[in-house]
Design a protein around this motif. Sequence first.
Motif, PDB file in Angstrom:
ATOM      1  N   ALA A  56      14.586  -0.474  -5.702  1.00  0.00           N
ATOM      2  CA  ALA A  56      14.829   0.658  -4.766  1.00  0.00           C
ATOM      3  C   ALA A  56      13.921   1.586  -5.081  1.00  0.00           C
ATOM      4  CB  ALA A  56      16.269   1.301  -4.709  1.00  0.00           C
ATOM      5  N   CYS A  57      12.583   1.352  -4.862  1.00  0.00           N
ATOM      6  CA  CYS A  57      11.646   2.044  -5.710  1.00  0.00           C
ATOM      7  C   CYS A  57      11.105   3.495  -4.919  1.00  0.00           C
ATOM      8  CB  CYS A  57       9.883   1.294  -5.670  1.00  0.00           C
ATOM      9  SG  CYS A  57       9.499   1.060  -3.999  1.00  0.00           S
ATOM     10  N   GLY A  58      11.546   3.615  -3.614  1.00  0.00           N
ATOM     11  CA  GLY A  58      11.241   5.049  -3.096  1.00  0.00           C
ATOM     12  C   GLY A  58       9.661   4.975  -3.264  1.00  0.00           C
ATOM     13  N   THR A  59       9.320   6.245  -3.388  1.00  0.00           N
ATOM     14  CA  THR A  59       7.951   6.623  -3.489  1.00  0.00           C
ATOM     15  C   THR A  59       7.266   6.023  -4.583  1.00  0.00           C
ATOM     16  OG1 THR A  59       8.275   8.676  -4.369  1.00  0.00           O
ATOM     17  CG2 THR A  59       7.966   8.523  -2.055  1.00  0.00           C
ATOM     18  N   GLY A  60       7.862   5.362  -5.741  1.00  0.00           N
ATOM     19  CA  GLY A  60       7.034   4.637  -6.787  1.00  0.00           C
ATOM     20  C   GLY A  60       7.372   5.306  -7.987  1.00  0.00           C
ATOM     21  N   ILE A  61       8.304   6.751  -8.276  1.00  0.00           N
ATOM     22  CA  ILE A  61       8.161   7.396  -9.504  1.00  0.00           C
ATOM     23  C   ILE A  61       8.365   6.621 -10.749  1.00  0.00           C
ATOM     24  CG2 ILE A  61       9.329   9.189 -10.582  1.00  0.00           C
ATOM     25  CD1 ILE A  61       9.713  10.813  -7.630  1.00  0.00           C
ATOM     26  N   ASP A  62       9.465   5.668 -10.400  1.00  0.00           N
ATOM     27  CA  ASP A  62       9.903   4.932 -11.840  1.00  0.00           C
ATOM     28  C   ASP A  62       9.035   4.030 -12.020  1.00  0.00           C
ATOM     29  OD1 ASP A  62      12.167   6.796 -12.432  1.00  0.00           O
ATOM     30  OD2 ASP A  62      13.435   5.831 -10.876  1.00  0.00           O
ATOM     31  N   GLY A  70       3.167  -0.200 -19.590  1.00  0.00           N
ATOM     32  CA  GLY A  70       2.726  -1.442 -20.038  1.00  0.00           C
ATOM     33  C   GLY A  70       3.752  -2.397 -19.349  1.00  0.00           C
ATOM     34  N   TYR A  71       4.595  -2.419 -18.646  1.00  0.00           N
ATOM     35  CA  TYR A  71       5.508  -3.483 -18.016  1.00  0.00           C
ATOM     36  C   TYR A  71       4.778  -3.806 -16.585  1.00  0.00           C
ATOM     37  CZ  TYR A  71       9.342  -1.864 -21.074  1.00  0.00           C
ATOM     38  OH  TYR A  71       9.840  -1.255 -22.151  1.00  0.00           O
ATOM     39  N   LYS A  72       5.242  -5.247 -16.357  1.00  0.00           N
ATOM     40  CA  LYS A  72       4.794  -5.914 -15.284  1.00  0.00           C
ATOM     41  C   LYS A  72       5.857  -5.652 -14.255  1.00  0.00           C
ATOM     42  CE  LYS A  72       3.085 -10.125 -13.146  1.00  0.00           C
ATOM     43  NZ  LYS A  72       2.628 -11.492 -13.543  1.00  0.00           N
ATOM     44  N   VAL A  73       5.480  -4.691 -13.192  1.00  0.00           N
ATOM     45  CA  VAL A  73       6.546  -4.384 -12.002  1.00  0.00           C
ATOM     46  C   VAL A  73       6.185  -4.665 -10.887  1.00  0.00           C
ATOM     47  CG1 VAL A  73       7.444  -1.901 -11.339  1.00  0.00           C
ATOM     48  CG2 VAL A  73       6.756  -2.141 -13.639  1.00  0.00           C
ATOM     49  N   VAL A  74       7.453  -5.251 -10.163  1.00  0.00           N
ATOM     50  CA  VAL A  74       7.378  -5.352  -8.587  1.00  0.00           C
ATOM     51  C   VAL A  74       8.357  -4.489  -8.010  1.00  0.00           C
ATOM     52  CG1 VAL A  74       8.043  -7.094  -6.955  1.00  0.00           C
ATOM     53  CG2 VAL A  74       6.928  -7.702  -8.905  1.00  0.00           C
ATOM     54  N   SER A  75       7.791  -3.874  -7.019  1.00  0.00           N
ATOM     55  CA  SER A  75       8.758  -2.763  -6.266  1.00  0.00           C
ATOM     56  C   SER A  75       8.988  -3.179  -4.771  1.00  0.00           C
ATOM     57  CB  SER A  75       8.019  -1.456  -6.361  1.00  0.00           C
ATOM     58  OG  SER A  75       7.485  -1.149  -7.848  1.00  0.00           O
ATOM     59  N   THR A  76      10.039  -2.843  -4.198  1.00  0.00           N
ATOM     60  CA  THR A  76      10.417  -2.680  -2.900  1.00  0.00           C
ATOM     61  C   THR A  76      11.197  -1.876  -2.416  1.00  0.00           C
ATOM     62  OG1 THR A  76      12.423  -4.399  -3.304  1.00  0.00           O
ATOM     63  CG2 THR A  76      10.282  -5.478  -2.843  1.00  0.00           C
ATOM     64  N   ASP A  77      11.200  -1.747  -1.131  1.00  0.00           N
ATOM     65  CA  ASP A  77      12.211  -0.651  -0.582  1.00  0.00           C
ATOM     66  C   ASP A  77      12.444  -1.067   0.608  1.00  0.00           C
ATOM     67  OD1 ASP A  77      13.176   2.484  -1.726  1.00  0.00           O
ATOM     68  OD2 ASP A  77      13.333   1.896   0.237  1.00  0.00           O
ATOM     69  N   ALA A  78      13.142  -0.433   1.406  1.00  0.00           N
ATOM     70  CA  ALA A  78      13.428  -0.729   2.945  1.00  0.00           C
ATOM     71  C   ALA A  78      13.129   0.353   3.995  1.00  0.00           C
ATOM     72  CB  ALA A  78      14.862  -1.370   3.389  1.00  0.00           C
TER      73      ALA A  78
END
Length: 298
Positions: A56-62, A70-78
């Motif tokens: 639930a990444c929204g605009t990507g703040i978190d 340093g984390y490997k992050v995958v982000s999605t939202d609708a």
Amino acid sequence: AVVSTQSKDERPYADGREARIWHLYVGDVDARLSNYKGTLLKILEERSVRTVYDCACGTGIDSVMLLEEGYKVVSTDAVDYFLEKARQTKQKREELADWQIGFGDWLDLKSAKVDHPAVGYDAIVCIGNSFCTLPDFEGGNKTLLKALQNFKDLLKKGGMLIIDHRNYDYTLVHKTFPPNSHGSIYYNSDRVFNIKADLVEKEEVAAKMTFRSWDMDVSGTELEGDSDIKLKERDGKMVPTLELNNIPMYPHTLDGFTALLKTVFGEEAEHRLLPDFRENEQEDFVPNYWIHVIVNES
């Protein structure tokens, strides 16, 4: 995030009006992150997390914060507008070139337009009261359980789901939000006013909350001259205002949501509760949010 089983017009934030002022609602990003970043990172470090799915990444703040750590992050939202903003951030920063961003429907996460790791994620994050935008379309909690099961299916064994909801128990009893709800861990805007909400109860449980009005003072912002801005009175003076109406939420009580999680993850699954991401808080503390951390033991 919301789900594609709703028509585009039915989804929260679908018309982009709320998304346009999201940065104003969030307030100062550094101040927001200071409320929970330390505890969140500690939770991730305790289980040696490397891969994180921000569903639930929204605009990507978190997501950006986690990438910076340093984390490997995958982000999605609708919400397309949110994803557009996240992609703009990625384009501006070369160090974020490997960040995957795509559309994701909680009821069909495996078809999300990103590459999920075959072995599963170390952690999935769904915070900011995001899960409360999901209606129970099928009734009997079937839709909610399906979404939670989809989260679990994308976790590796020993992976964890970090998910939250507002303190709706307080709202149900007192018919108002907890004290200092405008100074919450996620949303710290001093621009919101004239909030009016309807609470629908079924069998003494909050079933739906609709924000009938939710006004945002856009004074001094890039939105001030937009065609849908109106002048409204606030604290004795007229201010340029974006009116937001009929925003639906589907509340969860603490016991009710815990039961949903245990139904999916199992009664014996390791489960922690953090009031406003705080550890060792006094018993009489009234949080704005309950954060659940539950581990996939299977």
